[in-house]
Design a protein around this motif. Sequence first.
Motif, PDB file in Angstrom:
ATOM      1  N   LYS A 436       0.838  -1.204   0.000  1.00 36.77           N
ATOM      2  CA  LYS A 436       0.000   0.000   0.000  1.00 36.77           C
ATOM      3  C   LYS A 436       0.869   1.250   0.000  1.00 36.77           C
ATOM      4  CE  LYS A 436      -4.062   1.854   2.409  1.00 36.77           C
ATOM      5  NZ  LYS A 436      -4.982   1.644   3.570  1.00 36.77           N
ATOM      6  N   TYR A 437       0.393   2.261  -0.694  1.00 40.92           N
ATOM      7  CA  TYR A 437       1.138   3.519  -0.792  1.00 40.92           C
ATOM      8  C   TYR A 437       0.827   4.423   0.401  1.00 40.92           C
ATOM      9  CZ  TYR A 437       2.423   8.230  -2.298  1.00 40.92           C
ATOM     10  OH  TYR A 437       2.943   9.487  -2.359  1.00 40.92           O
ATOM     11  N   TYR A 438       1.870   4.972   1.023  1.00 41.75           N
ATOM     12  CA  TYR A 438       1.726   5.964   2.080  1.00 41.75           C
ATOM     13  C   TYR A 438       2.655   7.138   1.777  1.00 41.75           C
ATOM     14  CZ  TYR A 438      -0.657   2.482   4.965  1.00 41.75           C
ATOM     15  OH  TYR A 438      -1.547   1.546   5.449  1.00 41.75           O
ATOM     16  N   ASN A 439       2.147   8.335   2.002  1.00 44.67           N
ATOM     17  CA  ASN A 439       3.003   9.506   1.825  1.00 44.67           C
ATOM     18  C   ASN A 439       3.147  10.315   3.109  1.00 44.67           C
ATOM     19  OD1 ASN A 439       0.550  10.777   2.088  1.00 44.67           O
ATOM     20  ND2 ASN A 439       0.417  11.442  -0.048  1.00 44.67           N
ATOM     21  N   GLN A 440       2.576   9.810   4.204  1.00 46.26           N
ATOM     22  CA  GLN A 440       2.671  10.531   5.473  1.00 46.26           C
ATOM     23  C   GLN A 440       2.540   9.553   6.625  1.00 46.26           C
ATOM     24  OE1 GLN A 440       0.523  14.268   5.802  1.00 46.26           O
ATOM     25  NE2 GLN A 440      -0.060  13.813   7.931  1.00 46.26           N
ATOM     26  N   VAL A 441       3.289   9.822   7.692  1.00 51.90           N
ATOM     27  CA  VAL A 441       3.185   9.035   8.922  1.00 51.90           C
ATOM     28  C   VAL A 441       2.946   9.987  10.078  1.00 51.90           C
ATOM     29  CG1 VAL A 441       4.385   7.515  10.539  1.00 51.90           C
ATOM     30  CG2 VAL A 441       4.649   7.155   8.077  1.00 51.90           C
ATOM     31  N   ASN A 442       1.914   9.704  10.875  1.00 53.53           N
ATOM     32  CA  ASN A 442       1.575  10.499  12.046  1.00 53.53           C
ATOM     33  C   ASN A 442       1.883   9.682  13.300  1.00 53.53           C
ATOM     34  OD1 ASN A 442       0.398  12.417  10.252  1.00 53.53           O
ATOM     35  ND2 ASN A 442      -1.511  11.224  10.258  1.00 53.53           N
ATOM     36  N   VAL A 443       2.689  10.230  14.183  1.00 57.00           N
ATOM     37  CA  VAL A 443       3.093   9.519  15.394  1.00 57.00           C
ATOM     38  C   VAL A 443       2.628  10.297  16.614  1.00 57.00           C
ATOM     39  CG1 VAL A 443       5.044   8.695  16.775  1.00 57.00           C
ATOM     40  CG2 VAL A 443       5.097   8.476  14.285  1.00 57.00           C
ATOM     41  N   GLN A 444       1.976   9.588  17.527  1.00 54.30           N
ATOM     42  CA  GLN A 444       1.586  10.208  18.787  1.00 54.30           C
ATOM     43  C   GLN A 444       2.796  10.315  19.708  1.00 54.30           C
ATOM     44  OE1 GLN A 444      -1.675   8.115  20.624  1.00 54.30           O
ATOM     45  NE2 GLN A 444      -3.182   9.563  19.834  1.00 54.30           N
ATOM     46  N   CYS A 445       3.008  11.521  20.232  1.00 51.42           N
ATOM     47  CA  CYS A 445       4.089  11.776  21.178  1.00 51.42           C
ATOM     48  C   CYS A 445       3.446  12.087  22.526  1.00 51.42           C
ATOM     49  CB  CYS A 445       4.941  12.942  20.700  1.00 51.42           C
ATOM     50  SG  CYS A 445       6.339  13.305  21.780  1.00 51.42           S
ATOM     51  N   ALA A 514      -1.253  13.668  24.781  1.00 50.04           N
ATOM     52  CA  ALA A 514      -0.649  13.272  23.513  1.00 50.04           C
ATOM     53  C   ALA A 514      -0.783  14.369  22.477  1.00 50.04           C
ATOM     54  CB  ALA A 514      -1.291  11.982  23.001  1.00 50.04           C
ATOM     55  N   LYS A 515       0.245  14.468  21.643  1.00 49.86           N
ATOM     56  CA  LYS A 515       0.186  15.340  20.474  1.00 49.86           C
ATOM     57  C   LYS A 515       0.689  14.541  19.286  1.00 49.86           C
ATOM     58  CE  LYS A 515       4.725  17.416  21.426  1.00 49.86           C
ATOM     59  NZ  LYS A 515       5.460  18.681  21.652  1.00 49.86           N
ATOM     60  N   THR A 516       0.375  14.996  18.110  1.00 52.99           N
ATOM     61  CA  THR A 516       0.733  14.272  16.893  1.00 52.99           C
ATOM     62  C   THR A 516       1.850  14.988  16.164  1.00 52.99           C
ATOM     63  OG1 THR A 516      -1.504  13.401  16.647  1.00 52.99           O
ATOM     64  CG2 THR A 516      -0.105  13.375  14.695  1.00 52.99           C
ATOM     65  N   ILE A 517       2.871  14.232  15.815  1.00 56.88           N
ATOM     66  CA  ILE A 517       3.978  14.743  15.008  1.00 56.88           C
ATOM     67  C   ILE A 517       3.980  13.972  13.693  1.00 56.88           C
ATOM     68  CG2 ILE A 517       6.490  14.898  14.834  1.00 56.88           C
ATOM     69  CD1 ILE A 517       6.583  15.464  17.790  1.00 56.88           C
ATOM     70  N   SER A 518       3.997  14.723  12.594  1.00 54.73           N
ATOM     71  CA  SER A 518       3.861  14.114  11.266  1.00 54.73           C
ATOM     72  C   SER A 518       5.102  14.348  10.426  1.00 54.73           C
ATOM     73  CB  SER A 518       2.643  14.691  10.540  1.00 54.73           C
ATOM     74  OG  SER A 518       1.465  14.488  11.285  1.00 54.73           O
ATOM     75  N   ASP A 537      -0.150   4.699  20.784  1.00 56.33           N
ATOM     76  CA  ASP A 537      -0.032   3.823  21.956  1.00 56.33           C
ATOM     77  C   ASP A 537       1.359   3.242  22.173  1.00 56.33           C
ATOM     78  OD1 ASP A 537      -2.766   4.189  22.449  1.00 56.33           O
ATOM     79  OD2 ASP A 537      -3.285   2.550  21.090  1.00 56.33           O
ATOM     80  N   VAL A 538       2.395   3.885  21.642  1.00 60.16           N
ATOM     81  CA  VAL A 538       3.776   3.480  21.934  1.00 60.16           C
ATOM     82  C   VAL A 538       4.269   4.408  23.041  1.00 60.16           C
ATOM     83  CG1 VAL A 538       6.077   3.033  21.037  1.00 60.16           C
ATOM     84  CG2 VAL A 538       4.084   2.745  19.550  1.00 60.16           C
ATOM     85  N   THR A 539       4.180   3.951  24.278  1.00 63.62           N
ATOM     86  CA  THR A 539       4.395   4.833  25.426  1.00 63.62           C
ATOM     87  C   THR A 539       5.861   5.152  25.696  1.00 63.62           C
ATOM     88  OG1 THR A 539       4.288   2.899  26.872  1.00 63.62           O
ATOM     89  CG2 THR A 539       2.252   4.149  26.546  1.00 63.62           C
TER      90      THR A 539
END
Length: 613
Positions: A436-445, A514-518, A537-539
Amino acid sequence: MIYVSDKFFPTAQETERTWRGKVSFALFDVTAKGDAAAATEQQPFSDVSKTLDTVTDAINYGTCEKNQFRLDGSMELFGPSGNFGWWSKEISDVDGNFVNPPTVTYTFTKPHSSIGLTLIFAEPVQDVTATAYNGETVIGTKEFTGLNTSLAVLDFPVENYTKLVIEIHRVLPFHYAKLLEINFGIEYVYDDEKESLLNYDVLEDIDLMSNQLSSNTMTVTLNNMDQRFNMFNPKNEVRFLQERQKLSVSAGLLVDGKFEDIPLGVFYLSTWDSPTASTTKFTANDIISLMTGTYYKSRLYDHERGEAILKELLDAAGLYDEQGNPLYYIHPNIRNVTLSGYIAPMRYRDALQRIAFALGAVVKTDRYGKVLIYRATEETRNAIVIDKHTPYQGTLISGTFGAGQGIVLPRRAEPLPNPAVIDRSLYQTPKTTLGKYYNQVNVQCYGWKLKSEVQNLYEGTITGDTIITFSAFPAAEVTISGTYGSAEIYACACVLRGANGKITITGKVYEAAAKTISVCLPEVTASVTPNALDIKDVTLIGQDDTAESVAGWILAQLQNRIMQSFKWWTNPAVEASDFVKVETAFGEYRESQIKKMHFTYNGALTGDSEVIG
């Protein structure tokens, strides 16, 4: 990549090759050494307890024993330090006999059973007697004469012993008896020469994005014509089989008239059965399968080094050999990466996966039985453990070390060219799938704030020792009331020892925010629908730089969308996570990374692989 001779790769690429398979099976009582205590009279510079430490290498000292001090430059002057194992107090006579035969006694706190004993001496031994006891009752004794070997394999099957006595009657004339090591069992070797090995199957797998922790597996089928493992045989050896017994597998290629053996892995026995009356089948898994139980010792980390977090986990998992040497390798490229956060109580394997993911690292078991944790970057293309065999084009900066981190590579070192999977080695056209194609990853911090109010974390009646997990989030300022001996407090758990009665645990709980960093691709083709992957949920992701690094790493991995699966005349020197160049049907070479190596041996070595790139 496994270190091999210069001629191995050209020979492995030939259309006709000669292979041999080998499986070493240590039929040992796997708990006996840890339970044994040794006692005897001895020379003051020797130590009988060293016969239980798995070390069999001894310094080649010259002594005044008869015909012992060779003048060929191979001997060192005797010194009272080093690994001697056990030396008898008395010396033998002109015939090699002892007036009072020396004995070594091993006692155990619980019963053990062995198919035999393996005694490793520094010099040839001639005659010994083994006696087994249950309590003070003799349950077996046997004399072994005319051995004339340093590796004495004693056929001495005995069950439920609590004491063993080894008596040495005869060695070389005017020499001391010198026992380096005892193994409570016998190691069998199955191969083609003895027609005892029928086939084996080895699967080596890795998750290059650390979404899960893979465990390598193997099965081996042996010739059981002698009915050794037939459970209806009154003298069967099935009764000595135990889980976690070690098997080592290798494949040898005939190179210039000699076989060059390549390890395929170290595994631990899981199950065994007899598919037919004349065959026995063993199934085994790698060392990761031994990481059982729940890990609860995480602290709330604040910019803690990755190496420290990993060591806490691996220490708790007991990932060490009998000598205390680590059965893991943490690569320098992640040792000083810092993490903030915690690990909730979970399985050891899951905890290791979480740490590796937060570090942007992968985990695999190498062919020698060690767990490797590393970032699969250019630096580690085809050699993860940095040592003298690392195949880099630059010159290593010898003598440069950094706090035990190993040899430091020159800044511009480049790996040697990748091994190529050439077209004529393919049995069939590769099966190709597109991810699958992805052009962005959002990670919870995540961040954590300590609540002001004190909460009741646990209340109940406890007798003895117990582990209490008291919150889904970490807690601080923990207070324990009640009767107990001692306590260990971790981020999400408490270990109580010697508790007796009602126990109440209170503390302040950390509240998560939590905040999101992309991270996204710099350019997106107008005709392509944007698609983002969310990581939650990666603490252990509690720093902005960690979140950004993980997002960038995952996004880069997701661009490797082409998965190829194919059978080929496999090369066992190539390992999972190695980079290779795979020739396409159009004569071009496409660089990919190996995700899976699957080896099958039944007189010849074949296999299939999965690569992604």
